[in-house]
Scaffold this motif. Structure first.
Motif, PDB file in Angstrom:
ATOM      1  N   THR A 158      49.304   6.946 -55.154  1.00  0.00           N
ATOM      2  CA  THR A 158      48.851   7.646 -53.950  1.00  0.00           C
ATOM      3  C   THR A 158      49.951   7.670 -52.893  1.00  0.00           C
ATOM      4  O   THR A 158      50.224   8.702 -52.263  1.00  0.00           O
ATOM      5  CB  THR A 158      47.589   6.976 -53.370  1.00  0.00           C
ATOM      6  N   LEU A 159      50.606   6.500 -52.690  1.00  0.00           N
ATOM      7  CA  LEU A 159      51.721   6.414 -51.739  1.00  0.00           C
ATOM      8  C   LEU A 159      52.832   7.376 -52.132  1.00  0.00           C
ATOM      9  O   LEU A 159      53.409   8.069 -51.277  1.00  0.00           O
ATOM     10  CB  LEU A 159      52.249   4.982 -51.687  1.00  0.00           C
ATOM     11  N   SER A 160      53.128   7.442 -53.424  1.00  0.00           N
ATOM     12  CA  SER A 160      54.193   8.316 -53.917  1.00  0.00           C
ATOM     13  C   SER A 160      53.874   9.779 -53.647  1.00  0.00           C
ATOM     14  O   SER A 160      54.750  10.553 -53.230  1.00  0.00           O
ATOM     15  CB  SER A 160      54.404   8.093 -55.419  1.00  0.00           C
ATOM     16  N   LEU A 161      52.622  10.174 -53.869  1.00  0.00           N
ATOM     17  CA  LEU A 161      52.211  11.564 -53.632  1.00  0.00           C
ATOM     18  C   LEU A 161      52.285  11.914 -52.150  1.00  0.00           C
ATOM     19  O   LEU A 161      52.724  13.013 -51.784  1.00  0.00           O
ATOM     20  CB  LEU A 161      50.797  11.794 -54.160  1.00  0.00           C
ATOM     21  N   ILE A 162      51.873  10.970 -51.290  1.00  0.00           N
ATOM     22  CA  ILE A 162      51.914  11.224 -49.844  1.00  0.00           C
ATOM     23  C   ILE A 162      53.356  11.365 -49.365  1.00  0.00           C
ATOM     24  O   ILE A 162      53.701  12.295 -48.624  1.00  0.00           O
ATOM     25  CB  ILE A 162      51.188  10.102 -49.069  1.00  0.00           C
ATOM     26  N   VAL A 163      54.220  10.414 -49.784  1.00  0.00           N
ATOM     27  CA  VAL A 163      55.639  10.465 -49.398  1.00  0.00           C
ATOM     28  C   VAL A 163      56.278  11.752 -49.919  1.00  0.00           C
ATOM     29  O   VAL A 163      57.042  12.416 -49.201  1.00  0.00           O
ATOM     30  CB  VAL A 163      56.393   9.234 -49.934  1.00  0.00           C
ATOM     31  N   ALA A 164      55.956  12.126 -51.161  1.00  0.00           N
ATOM     32  CA  ALA A 164      56.497  13.351 -51.751  1.00  0.00           C
ATOM     33  C   ALA A 164      56.087  14.570 -50.924  1.00  0.00           C
ATOM     34  O   ALA A 164      56.904  15.470 -50.668  1.00  0.00           O
ATOM     35  CB  ALA A 164      56.015  13.499 -53.193  1.00  0.00           C
ATOM     36  N   GLY A 165      54.825  14.602 -50.493  1.00  0.00           N
ATOM     37  CA  GLY A 165      54.345  15.715 -49.673  1.00  0.00           C
ATOM     38  C   GLY A 165      55.066  15.798 -48.340  1.00  0.00           C
ATOM     39  O   GLY A 165      55.450  16.890 -47.886  1.00  0.00           O
ATOM     40  N   ILE A 166      55.294  14.642 -47.705  1.00  0.00           N
ATOM     41  CA  ILE A 166      56.005  14.599 -46.424  1.00  0.00           C
ATOM     42  C   ILE A 166      57.437  15.104 -46.589  1.00  0.00           C
ATOM     43  O   ILE A 166      57.948  15.865 -45.753  1.00  0.00           O
ATOM     44  CB  ILE A 166      55.991  13.168 -45.849  1.00  0.00           C
ATOM     45  N   LEU A 167      58.096  14.684 -47.664  1.00  0.00           N
ATOM     46  CA  LEU A 167      59.478  15.105 -47.898  1.00  0.00           C
ATOM     47  C   LEU A 167      59.586  16.609 -48.119  1.00  0.00           C
ATOM     48  O   LEU A 167      60.515  17.254 -47.623  1.00  0.00           O
ATOM     49  CB  LEU A 167      60.050  14.363 -49.113  1.00  0.00           C
ATOM     50  N   ILE A 168      58.644  17.178 -48.857  1.00  0.00           N
ATOM     51  CA  ILE A 168      58.662  18.626 -49.088  1.00  0.00           C
ATOM     52  C   ILE A 168      58.493  19.376 -47.766  1.00  0.00           C
ATOM     53  O   ILE A 168      59.197  20.362 -47.494  1.00  0.00           O
ATOM     54  CB  ILE A 168      57.570  19.040 -50.097  1.00  0.00           C
ATOM     55  N   VAL A 169      57.566  18.908 -46.915  1.00  0.00           N
ATOM     56  CA  VAL A 169      57.369  19.530 -45.597  1.00  0.00           C
ATOM     57  C   VAL A 169      58.648  19.427 -44.763  1.00  0.00           C
ATOM     58  O   VAL A 169      59.067  20.398 -44.112  1.00  0.00           O
ATOM     59  CB  VAL A 169      56.188  18.867 -44.850  1.00  0.00           C
ATOM     60  N   ALA A 170      59.291  18.247 -44.793  1.00  0.00           N
ATOM     61  CA  ALA A 170      60.530  18.046 -44.039  1.00  0.00           C
ATOM     62  C   ALA A 170      61.636  18.974 -44.537  1.00  0.00           C
ATOM     63  O   ALA A 170      62.418  19.515 -43.738  1.00  0.00           O
ATOM     64  CB  ALA A 170      60.980  16.590 -44.160  1.00  0.00           C
ATOM     65  N   TYR A 171      61.688  19.177 -45.860  1.00  0.00           N
ATOM     66  CA  TYR A 171      62.726  20.046 -46.420  1.00  0.00           C
ATOM     67  C   TYR A 171      62.487  21.511 -46.056  1.00  0.00           C
ATOM     68  O   TYR A 171      63.429  22.224 -45.693  1.00  0.00           O
ATOM     69  CB  TYR A 171      62.786  19.883 -47.939  1.00  0.00           C
ATOM     70  N   ILE A 172      61.230  21.942 -46.111  1.00  0.00           N
ATOM     71  CA  ILE A 172      60.900  23.320 -45.725  1.00  0.00           C
ATOM     72  C   ILE A 172      61.220  23.545 -44.241  1.00  0.00           C
ATOM     73  O   ILE A 172      61.768  24.589 -43.856  1.00  0.00           O
ATOM     74  CB  ILE A 172      59.413  23.623 -46.018  1.00  0.00           C
ATOM     75  N   ALA A 173      60.912  22.535 -43.412  1.00  0.00           N
ATOM     76  CA  ALA A 173      61.221  22.622 -41.977  1.00  0.00           C
ATOM     77  C   ALA A 173      62.731  22.714 -41.761  1.00  0.00           C
ATOM     78  O   ALA A 173      63.206  23.447 -40.879  1.00  0.00           O
ATOM     79  CB  ALA A 173      60.650  21.400 -41.244  1.00  0.00           C
TER      80      ALA A 173
END
Length: 353
Positions: A158-173
């Motif tokens: 779950t932690l991995s999925l959340i961190v992965a989601g945050i990183l993708i948002v940061a990269y798109i930004a």
């Protein structure tokens, strides 16, 4: 592409296909597939370079990094499908340190032997450095929590999925920030040689895009053939999965970045070369790794984002030295040599563990 290079591309691709479908010895399959990946990645880099000409240098560097990472991403997806998560994370580590130390180092070194000092946008260098620090934090924090607290497998996933989601948002930004809202500030306005003639692309826009798609498909096939040999290879030669993933797979997969970044650096276009090498590492850490976490989730067994201590040390060291060298917006050949020296030290360390 020259006729000789085109012939070698076709020949190596067909030999790799024959070795796979005719079930040659795994070592022969690996060698032929590795050679084929290098030529196909070179073709991919050439096609991307032509598309980049029509898209502009800033967007071109991004496209070069993106399609240059196609080989690593496709190889990693097949590794995820096989459940070889340790090798996946090792290959991600190898891609990050390979781009920051080997690709960037070789580009700076060879460019520096031709031009005494090479300059590029200092603001862009600073932003890239900050993003690399974020990538290290994102990989470091889950590992610390995992090793210092009792966390169940579902919690880790779950932690991995959340961190992965945050990183993708940061990269798109970051893409929006660098390509839209602040593109003028981050543009590489440093001129190359004033007397250098403006190069015209050999291929038309339509042909460049067609070749780009063709090269990506070829990379997908050769990558699958290469991955199929890795398990046998590691057992036969007693190599660790972390060494195979971090160096053999990463070096083969980085062929496109090598060719494109080095050629641009030797044309005194160091800004574009840095954009490819550093941008590629950022893309691996902030986008490719998270995408693989979600890919594994859809395959039914989520890969965690917890890297080993030596992998984290390697990434941290690579980010520290690379940030130190590019942050002033200028480079010379000796700085490139230092980056390659650190890569050699890490390579020997990985081989001996």
């Amino acid at each position: 592409m020259s006729k000789v290079r085109t012939s070698l591309l076709v020949i190596t691709f067909l030999l790799s296909a024959a070795s796979h479908y005719l079930h040659f010895d795994p070592l022969v399959q690996f060698v032929l597939s590795a050679i084929a990946v290098v030529f196909v990645a070179g073709f991919l880099g050439k096609a991307t370079e032509h598309v980049a000409h029509y898209a502009g240098e800033r967007l071109g560097g991004f496209l070069n990094a993106t399609f240059g990472n196609a080989a690593e991403l496709i190889i990693a997806i097949f590794l995820v499908k096989e459940g070889l998560y340790d090798m996946v994370k090792a290959s991600l580590t190898g891609s990050i340190i390979g781009n920051l130390l080997l690709v960037l180092g070789l580009s700076i070194f060879l460019g520096g032997t031709k031009f005494k000092i090479q300059n590029f946008n200092q603001s862009l260098a600073g932003m890239n450095g900050s993003l690399m620090i974020v990538a290290v934090i994102a990989l470091f924090v889950p590992a610390v929590f995992f090793n210092t607290h009792t966390i169940t497998v579902p919690q880790t996933q779950t932690l991995s999925l959340i961190v992965a989601g945050i990183l993708i948002v940061a990269y798109i930004a970051w893409i929006i920030f660098s390509m839209v809202t602040h593109k003028d500030i981050l543009a590489d306005n440093v001129a190359a040689n004033e007397g250098e003639a403006h190069e015209q692309p050999v291929w038309s826009k339509k042909k460049s895009i067609t070749y780009l798609i063709l090269a990506t498909v070829m990379v997908a096939f050769v990558s699958e053939w290469l991955v199929g040999t890795l398990e046998t290879l590691t057992v036969r030669f007693g190599l660790s999965e972390i060494f195979v993933g971090a160096f053999l797979v990463a070096i083969v997969g980085n062929a496109a970045e090598h060719s494109a970044a080095v050629l641009l650096a030797m044309k005194n276009k160091m800004g574009a070369a840095v954009e490819i090498a550093v941008g590629s590492s950022l893309q691996i850490a902030l986008f490719v790794a998270p995408v693989l976490v979600f890919t594994s989730f859809f395959f039914g067994n989520t890969m965690d984002i917890v890297f080993t201590t030596i992998e984290l040390v390697a990434i941290g060291v690579a980010v520290f030295i690379a940030k130190s060298i590019i942050q002033d917006g200028s480079t010379n050949w000796y700085e490139g040599l230092l980056l390659m020296a650190v890569y050699a030290i890490l390579g020997v360390s990985f081989f001996l563990i």
